[in-house]
Motif scaffolding. Sequence first.
Motif, PDB file in Angstrom:
ATOM      1  N   LYS A 159       3.101 -15.317   0.243  1.00 28.86           N
ATOM      2  CA  LYS A 159       1.665 -15.141   0.437  1.00 28.86           C
ATOM      3  C   LYS A 159       0.944 -16.448   0.124  1.00 28.86           C
ATOM      4  CE  LYS A 159       1.894 -10.212  -0.564  1.00 28.86           C
ATOM      5  NZ  LYS A 159       1.446  -9.100  -1.430  1.00 28.86           N
ATOM      6  N   ARG A 162      -2.447 -15.889  -5.049  1.00 28.09           N
ATOM      7  CA  ARG A 162      -2.513 -14.619  -5.779  1.00 28.09           C
ATOM      8  C   ARG A 162      -3.797 -13.889  -5.407  1.00 28.09           C
ATOM      9  NH1 ARG A 162       1.559 -14.043  -9.244  1.00 28.09           N
ATOM     10  NH2 ARG A 162       2.336 -15.738 -10.557  1.00 28.09           N
ATOM     11  N   ALA A 163      -3.685 -12.570  -5.207  1.00 27.73           N
ATOM     12  CA  ALA A 163      -4.854 -11.720  -5.035  1.00 27.73           C
ATOM     13  C   ALA A 163      -4.944 -10.828  -6.261  1.00 27.73           C
ATOM     14  CB  ALA A 163      -4.742 -10.884  -3.767  1.00 27.73           C
ATOM     15  N   TYR A 172     -11.221  -6.241  -5.276  1.00 29.68           N
ATOM     16  CA  TYR A 172     -10.597  -7.556  -5.293  1.00 29.68           C
ATOM     17  C   TYR A 172     -11.615  -8.631  -5.690  1.00 29.68           C
ATOM     18  CZ  TYR A 172      -6.759  -5.579  -2.483  1.00 29.68           C
ATOM     19  OH  TYR A 172      -5.709  -4.832  -2.030  1.00 29.68           O
ATOM     20  N   SER A 204      -9.014  -6.336   1.120  1.00 29.40           N
ATOM     21  CA  SER A 204      -8.389  -7.642   0.916  1.00 29.40           C
ATOM     22  C   SER A 204      -8.598  -8.509   2.148  1.00 29.40           C
ATOM     23  CB  SER A 204      -6.907  -7.479   0.614  1.00 29.40           C
ATOM     24  OG  SER A 204      -6.258  -6.887   1.718  1.00 29.40           O
ATOM     25  N   GLU A 206      -8.197 -13.082   3.505  1.00 29.33           N
ATOM     26  CA  GLU A 206      -7.952 -14.459   3.099  1.00 29.33           C
ATOM     27  C   GLU A 206      -8.854 -14.901   1.952  1.00 29.33           C
ATOM     28  OE1 GLU A 206      -8.233 -17.014   6.504  1.00 29.33           O
ATOM     29  OE2 GLU A 206      -6.053 -17.159   6.614  1.00 29.33           O
ATOM     30  N   CYS A 208      -9.748 -13.407  -0.518  1.00 33.07           N
ATOM     31  CA  CYS A 208      -9.345 -12.814  -1.797  1.00 33.07           C
ATOM     32  C   CYS A 208      -8.129 -13.506  -2.407  1.00 33.07           C
ATOM     33  CB  CYS A 208      -9.055 -11.325  -1.627  1.00 33.07           C
ATOM     34  SG  CYS A 208     -10.465 -10.339  -1.093  1.00 33.07           S
ATOM     35  N   TYR A 209      -7.602 -14.533  -1.730  1.00 31.86           N
ATOM     36  CA  TYR A 209      -6.419 -15.222  -2.239  1.00 31.86           C
ATOM     37  C   TYR A 209      -6.796 -16.511  -2.954  1.00 31.86           C
ATOM     38  CZ  TYR A 209      -3.037 -12.134  -0.008  1.00 31.86           C
ATOM     39  OH  TYR A 209      -2.269 -11.051   0.326  1.00 31.86           O
TER      40      TYR A 209
END
Length: 299
Positions: A159, A162-163, A172, A204, A206, A208-209
């Motif tokens: 991934k 981290r989310a 999130y 969720s 992108e 949220c990463y």
Amino acid sequence: MLSYQWDDQALVKSIYARLKEDGLPVWMDIEGGVTGNVNDSMAAGVEEAAVICPFMTPAYQASRSCKKELNYADSREVMIVPIMLTDNWEASEWLGLITAGLLWVDFRNTEAEEHFEMSLRSLEEEIMFNAGHLLAVEEPPREEEEDQPEAPQARLKKKPGRAFRHALSLLYIRESALRFALLLAGGRDEQPDPRTTVGLSGTSGESCYWVEMKANGCKYYRSVVTDRYLGFDPSRNRVHSEVSPSATEEWLMLVDPTDQSHRRAVIIKNKDSGRFLAVQDGDFVGLPSYNEDCKWFLE
């Protein structure tokens, strides 16, 4: 590489089998890892490993062989993903020193199949997060189908970061929707705000990463879409993102040992303020001490 003390061989063997089944290249001594001289084989296993997974127990900590393996891996800067097997115990002495600050995967009390499966998924995701770019993940074996000429995508993928999903509200941590929309539209800030409010989202995506970056005894988290750093302002009780990291963007993240879900449950603490990141009534809040509002799941 799976590093374990002999008493836990049955569990480790079952984990080995599932990791192989899911396409991960994995090394275990009794599964062809040791040929000829034991010490030479163990050293070769460490030297060829992208990740080593120590199965932590008091017996593992007391084992001279396990100590040699993990010390050698640490000296070669092999990434370590610890696995906890023992309730109401934490690593100390040499093992505590090597694994300090690392997120362990919970395989305590995994007799129930559901718990084992959840722990296995957590382990695979943590391995992929740390070393997915170094591993040649194989396609899981499947039966041939005439009407399906194209090979399916690999089950395990790295991934982008981290989310963080709040355990109670299921929200999130999300980078500013306005700034993300501006980037998608191809626009730019002529005079960017030093700080932008970070929000919460029920879905969720992108935005949220967050990329995890090592700092001095802590971590920075940088948005994968804006390259801004996650921070916390205790005077406003506000989570923000900033162009460059400073003291307010330093975070400590630890496994929540009280969690019984067998997921990757963590506690996130802002190093500068000493406040635990929590969500109450749909909003961020920094709490001086831990409670259930401070629990997050890594996704």
